[in-house]
Design a protein around this motif. Structure first.
Motif, mmCIF file in Angstrom:
data_model
loop_
_atom_site.group_PDB
_atom_site.id
_atom_site.type_symbol
_atom_site.label_atom_id
_atom_site.label_comp_id
_atom_site.label_asym_id
_atom_site.label_seq_id
_atom_site.Cartn_x
_atom_site.Cartn_y
_atom_site.Cartn_z
ATOM 1 N N MET A 1 0.957 -1.261 -0.037
ATOM 2 C CA MET A 1 0.119 -0.022 0.042
ATOM 3 C C MET A 1 0.849 1.390 -0.008
ATOM 4 S SD MET A 1 -2.721 -0.890 2.866
ATOM 5 C CE MET A 1 -3.999 -2.411 2.545
ATOM 6 N N ILE A 2 1.938 1.018 0.780
ATOM 7 C CA ILE A 2 2.779 2.260 0.873
ATOM 8 C C ILE A 2 3.364 2.658 -0.635
ATOM 9 C CG2 ILE A 2 5.027 3.307 1.715
ATOM 10 C CD1 ILE A 2 4.484 1.603 4.216
ATOM 11 N N GLN A 3 3.803 1.617 -1.343
ATOM 12 C CA GLN A 3 4.233 1.599 -2.560
ATOM 13 C C GLN A 3 3.032 2.402 -3.417
ATOM 14 O OE1 GLN A 3 7.563 0.133 -3.774
ATOM 15 N NE2 GLN A 3 6.974 1.504 -5.448
ATOM 16 N N MET A 4 1.965 1.969 -3.329
ATOM 17 C CA MET A 4 0.971 2.209 -4.241
ATOM 18 C C MET A 4 0.628 3.593 -3.981
ATOM 19 S SD MET A 4 -1.940 -0.878 -3.833
ATOM 20 C CE MET A 4 -3.146 -0.296 -4.712
ATOM 21 N N LEU A 5 0.670 4.236 -2.633
ATOM 22 C CA LEU A 5 0.586 5.696 -2.490
ATOM 23 C C LEU A 5 1.586 6.543 -2.952
ATOM 24 C CD1 LEU A 5 -1.394 6.847 -0.277
ATOM 25 C CD2 LEU A 5 0.455 6.571 1.418
ATOM 26 N N VAL A 6 2.951 6.068 -2.927
ATOM 27 C CA VAL A 6 4.036 7.012 -3.520
ATOM 28 C C VAL A 6 4.053 6.891 -4.911
ATOM 29 C CG1 VAL A 6 5.650 7.154 -1.447
ATOM 30 C CG2 VAL A 6 5.724 5.453 -3.075
ATOM 31 N N MET B 1 9.964 9.535 2.783
ATOM 32 C CA MET B 1 10.389 10.548 3.321
ATOM 33 C C MET B 1 10.577 11.921 2.367
ATOM 34 S SD MET B 1 11.589 9.571 6.191
ATOM 35 C CE MET B 1 12.124 8.374 7.316
ATOM 36 N N ALA B 2 10.732 11.673 1.101
ATOM 37 C CA ALA B 2 10.679 12.910 0.157
ATOM 38 C C ALA B 2 9.238 13.584 0.336
ATOM 39 C CB ALA B 2 10.827 12.427 -1.202
ATOM 40 N N PHE B 3 8.254 13.059 0.301
ATOM 41 C CA PHE B 3 6.863 13.290 0.665
ATOM 42 C C PHE B 3 6.620 13.841 2.168
ATOM 43 C CE2 PHE B 3 6.651 10.659 -3.284
ATOM 44 C CZ PHE B 3 6.384 11.646 -4.286
ATOM 45 N N LEU B 4 6.942 12.908 2.873
ATOM 46 C CA LEU B 4 6.633 13.195 4.267
ATOM 47 C C LEU B 4 7.790 13.375 5.132
ATOM 48 C CD1 LEU B 4 3.765 10.620 3.987
ATOM 49 C CD2 LEU B 4 3.574 13.135 4.368
ATOM 50 N N PRO B 5 8.509 14.309 5.115
ATOM 51 C CA PRO B 5 10.035 14.212 5.820
ATOM 52 C C PRO B 5 9.962 14.051 7.138
ATOM 53 C CG PRO B 5 9.400 16.477 4.921
ATOM 54 C CD PRO B 5 8.331 15.394 4.403
ATOM 55 N N ASP B 6 8.919 14.107 7.908
ATOM 56 C CA ASP B 6 8.906 14.001 9.504
ATOM 57 C C ASP B 6 8.093 12.735 9.935
ATOM 58 O OD1 ASP B 6 10.111 16.630 9.538
ATOM 59 O OD2 ASP B 6 8.227 17.594 9.685
ATOM 60 N N VAL B 7 7.892 12.014 9.025
ATOM 61 C CA VAL B 7 7.174 10.792 9.382
ATOM 62 C C VAL B 7 8.236 9.714 9.920
ATOM 63 C CG1 VAL B 7 7.004 9.339 7.364
ATOM 64 C CG2 VAL B 7 4.921 9.347 8.611
ATOM 65 N N SER B 8 7.741 9.134 10.858
ATOM 66 C CA SER B 8 8.273 7.934 11.460
ATOM 67 C C SER B 8 7.730 6.328 10.994
ATOM 68 C CB SER B 8 8.436 7.965 12.992
ATOM 69 O OG SER B 8 8.877 6.921 13.710
ATOM 70 N N PHE B 9 8.439 5.466 10.849
ATOM 71 C CA PHE B 9 8.024 4.093 10.617
ATOM 72 C C PHE B 9 8.144 3.089 11.884
ATOM 73 C CE2 PHE B 9 9.104 6.057 6.416
ATOM 74 C CZ PHE B 9 8.107 5.561 5.681
ATOM 75 N N MET B 10 7.348 2.277 11.768
ATOM 76 C CA MET B 10 7.429 1.342 12.678
ATOM 77 C C MET B 10 6.943 -0.018 11.875
ATOM 78 S SD MET B 10 5.321 0.366 16.268
ATOM 79 C CE MET B 10 6.402 1.403 17.425
ATOM 80 N N GLN B 11 7.844 -0.848 12.294
ATOM 81 C CA GLN B 11 7.335 -2.259 11.412
ATOM 82 C C GLN B 11 7.044 -3.367 12.769
ATOM 83 O OE1 GLN B 11 8.961 -6.373 9.331
ATOM 84 N NE2 GLN B 11 10.440 -4.536 9.196
#
Lengths: 519, 519
Positions: B256-261, B294-304
């Motif tokens: 989904m993340i891939q589809m989003l970007v 990160m290019a679109f959302l520079p401040d976002v954090s990821f958690m797996q």
């Protein structure tokens, strides 16, 4: 959820990280886990069976930390002894808990002969001091050197983890039974308010026998922090240790924080930039004191916790934000905070019904942190846990946002002429006089009013107001019936091991041969 | 610890905060709690007794959230139905769980006649859609309007909270029994890695019947976040919703993340500054994809997170730091993370013995999050929980810091010529070819090798490599015996409801009438 799980996780994720510093000694988590597994083996070899109680009477040291984990690793139950208690009181706790094994350090080895003579249960004593081991005792290090490591007994969450004797401020000691899950739940609640971060360093400075220290340090175990241990609170050595070990979290009570900022050592050049959080309890902190600390430690965050041994020990948390310059504007600083993340809180009338916001009632708590009960005291347990809620005996009110404000121990509440007087309110009024350093307000017998409000006041150095001046000061702030009828000065107030004022001791001379209406 | 406790806390601390947004509807926590107490009353009036199972077959909505809390508030047990399953499969789950009560929305009301005819247990159906209520069903809103609120049944931590049917990727459905404490423990573990902050907003975009969503949203309940609900994943509506509701946390899978970007909507001007965390699972994320986000959302954090329904659902967490520019240098991005804060993790051989770091074995998990068992399947339960550890069936290795790297479902491991081939390793090699969008590698029967490595490849638009070119590419990266012997192209891969590739479906045509060595 059981307590040694956190040690397994530390060993898996950070085996070479320093687990503990004490004086010149230090160990990695790998070394610590090895010593714990061997001490557990030694305790089992001395007869410790699953569920057996093992006592310790000692000052703070790295061996106290080993004891805490090794007894649990081996399947036993902790019974740490209050070092400030008399020999008689400790003997009571040993016998009541049925502790056959006892660890003592150099400071307490002299008492062993008495315990051996008087105890009905004591069988083996381990000397965990640094002086030569007295005859008839096992040497801690010799035991460890000979012992084979044993596997973790892997207790279940509901299993008893420790019996913590309480009652220093309220009379006859009661053994509070806490399970592994009780202690882990309080720790998770604290952790969820970001008390402790991965990779930090925690300073043990309160007595390690007390749940205030053990309970908070459970959080540091969750994130595999390094434990630094001081024998006791002393401002200069505390500051030295904060700097030398880059400590990130330290628990202090407001009295200690006050002593710290009043001490000249705080003005010496030191790098205290590692310190992230001061966790404090037992009373709120004043805005003035927060500001004074911030002047020396601009980046430090404060967290207030309120609870009791029976709650393992957390009930409410007032997190860092409400202590910050922005957050203070919300006026929550005098609050003990809100219900921890896995517990429920209610302010109730004597029938257990919730009272309206703003009305004083008893603090009740329900959740996975509530004790299993009092050891061997089923009636006391049933009374304390009636309706499924822990009845704290503390009086408080709740605001519209769920923050609670402790007004008093209900048993410290003074009933004078039919009116309730909360001693905390009178003490707050006294504290606003520039000459007052500390005070304790109690009820004393009075023919006419039932009880009369009596204040014991400690003055700031060089200050000499009269009792009448201080009472007149109170009259400008609170209702006449709340003001002290009598007021005496004292050099200091009697304090418990964690810095609580022992009001029982103050009340005792007035009430001998009489009984108060409250328990 | 029981689940509705968090609703009590939200009501005490933030009664006027928005609890849920769905379409044009929204409610405060006060309103939500009132509807929950009344729905619980309605369910009890329809016969729900303590421990009774209540099913729901519906798409995402605010009523799904009410169902989740109201069934538990009323003392019942959740049995959410997988909306992608066939009528036969759902009927199986209804009968197996013994659900006498069923909630359906507009999309599924047509199936009710069949369930009524075929089910041995179904008694009452509640229509929770927005169209007129069909005859023979209760109207959700009419029930609520008539019902009296009932007090919370206050289940104990060990009580059953839900039966979650699983097996979409592995055949016959099994009902995973999760207790209140199981779900709360996973939530506390997630929370302790700072997934969710007080006062944030969570976006439900995965199907709410699935534990991936329910399990993660338990954390948001702990901190009283606002729930925003989307019917399904669609890039533009997701972005619109993130902006409109100032969402702070969203769960997505890497697909989904891939589809989003890849979607043009991400390039439109939008204020997405509220978004703090993307929590993802089901596979690691590539450094390239992290950088693109990160290019679109520079401040976002990821958690797996990695886990499974049986773990309620968390086993390991790879927190934000290892996704950041600094943290990525440590090379932990391909890892599923380390053991959550209240659980233990072991990589074990078939006898349950821990294998050395770096060696592939089965992932075992122990802790308060491990399921009570499979409903009505004591043998399967005993097999899965042997030795007190949940046997995940996943293959992984652990590094020196306790991070694990999932290589495969053990049942997806291909044994070719006596050598173990992990399909994940082959898929990674294929992914490095510039023409490959996605791939799935399976074992197919082979006379000579037992199994042969077979790849199904989805190409990027406009790319036309031959099968031979892709196999030759793999040969430059991995051992010859690991490279595909055969390779076919497909338009897309069959995916489960949460975006996992359904390898069973790919394998089926090859294995009809034969049996593999693995379960």
């Amino acid at each position: 959820m059981y307590i040694t799980q956190s040690l397994h996780r530390a060993l898996q994720q950070h085996p070479e990280r320093t687990a503990v510093h004490f004086g010149d000694r230090q160990q990695s988590f790998r070394e610590f886990a090895d010593r714990v597994a061997r001490l557990a083996g030694a305790l089992q070899a001395l007869g410790m069976q699953p569920g057996d109680r093992v006592a310790m009477l000692a000052h703070n040291s790295d061996r106290y930390l080993e004891y805490q984990m090794a007894v649990l690793w081996g399947g036993g139950v902790l019974t740490p002894c209050n070092t400030r208690w008399s020999t008689t009181e400790i003997l009571y706790a040993l016998n009541d808990s049925g502790s056959a094994l006892l660890l003592v350090d150099d400071a307490f080895q002299d008492r062993v002969a008495h315990f051996r003579r008087e105890s009905t249960v004591l069988r083996e004593v381990i000397h965990c001091g640094d002086e030569p081991t007295p005859p008839g005792m096992h040497s801690y290090e010799a035991l460890l050197a000979q012992a084979a490591p044993v596997p973790d007994a892997l207790r279940r969450g509901d299993d008893l983890a420790g019996i913590f004797y309480t009652g220093g401020t309220t009379g006859f000691p009661k053994g509070v039974m806490l399970s592994h899950a009780n202690l882990c739940s309080s720790a998770m609640a604290l952790h969820s308010d970001e008390l402790a971060r991965e990779g930090g360093t925690y300073l043990h400075v309160a007595p390690m026998f007390h749940l205030a220290d053990l309970g908070i340090s459970m959080v540091q175990w969750l994130v595999a922090q390094t434990h630094v241990i001081l024998p006791a609170f002393e401002p200069r050595s505390l500051l030295d240790t904060l700097e030398r070990h880059r400590v990130t979290v330290v628990p202090l009570v407001p009295t200690m924080i006050q002593m710290l900022v009043d001490h000249q050592a705080i003005r010496e050049p030191r790098d205290l930039s590692s310190l992230q959080t001061i966790i404090y309890g037992s009373s709120p902190i004043s805005e003035a004191l927060v500001e004074r600390v911030m002047a020396f430690l601009p980046d430090v965050s404060f967290m207030q916790v309120y609870g009791m041994t029976e709650l393992a020990p957390i009930a409410t948390i007032n997190p860092g934000y409400y202590h910050s310059a922005d957050g203070r504007k919300l006026g929550k600083l005098p609050s003990a905070g809100r219900a921890g993340r896995c517990m429920e809180l209610r302010i109730a009338d004597p029938e257990g019904r919730e009272v309206p916001r703003g009305t004083v009632g008893e603090v009740l708590v329900r959740g996975p942190n509530v004790m299993l009960g009092y050891w061997n005291r089923p009636e006391l347990t049933a009374e304390a846990l009636r309706g499924g809620w822990m009845h704290t005996g503390d009086g408080a009110w709740m605001d519209e946002d769920g923050f609670i404000y402790i007004v008093d121990r209900l048993k410290d509440m003074i009933i004078s002429g039919g009116e309730n007087v909360y001693s905390g309110e009178v003490e707050s009024a006294l504290a606003r006089h520039p000459a007052v350093a500390a005070s304790a307000v109690i009820g004393i017998p009075d023919e006419r009013w039932g009880e009369a409000v009596h204040a014991v006041v400690v003055l700031k150095p060089g200050m000499q107001p009269t009792a009448g001046e201080l009472i007149a000061h109170c009259l400008t702030l609170i209702a006449g019936y709340k003001c002290p009828r009598s007021l005496v000065f004292a050099e200091q107030l009697p304090l418990s091991a964690v810095g609580k004022v022992l009001k029982t001791a103050l009340r005792e001379p007035f009430w001998q041969g009489r009984s108060r209406n409250v328990a």
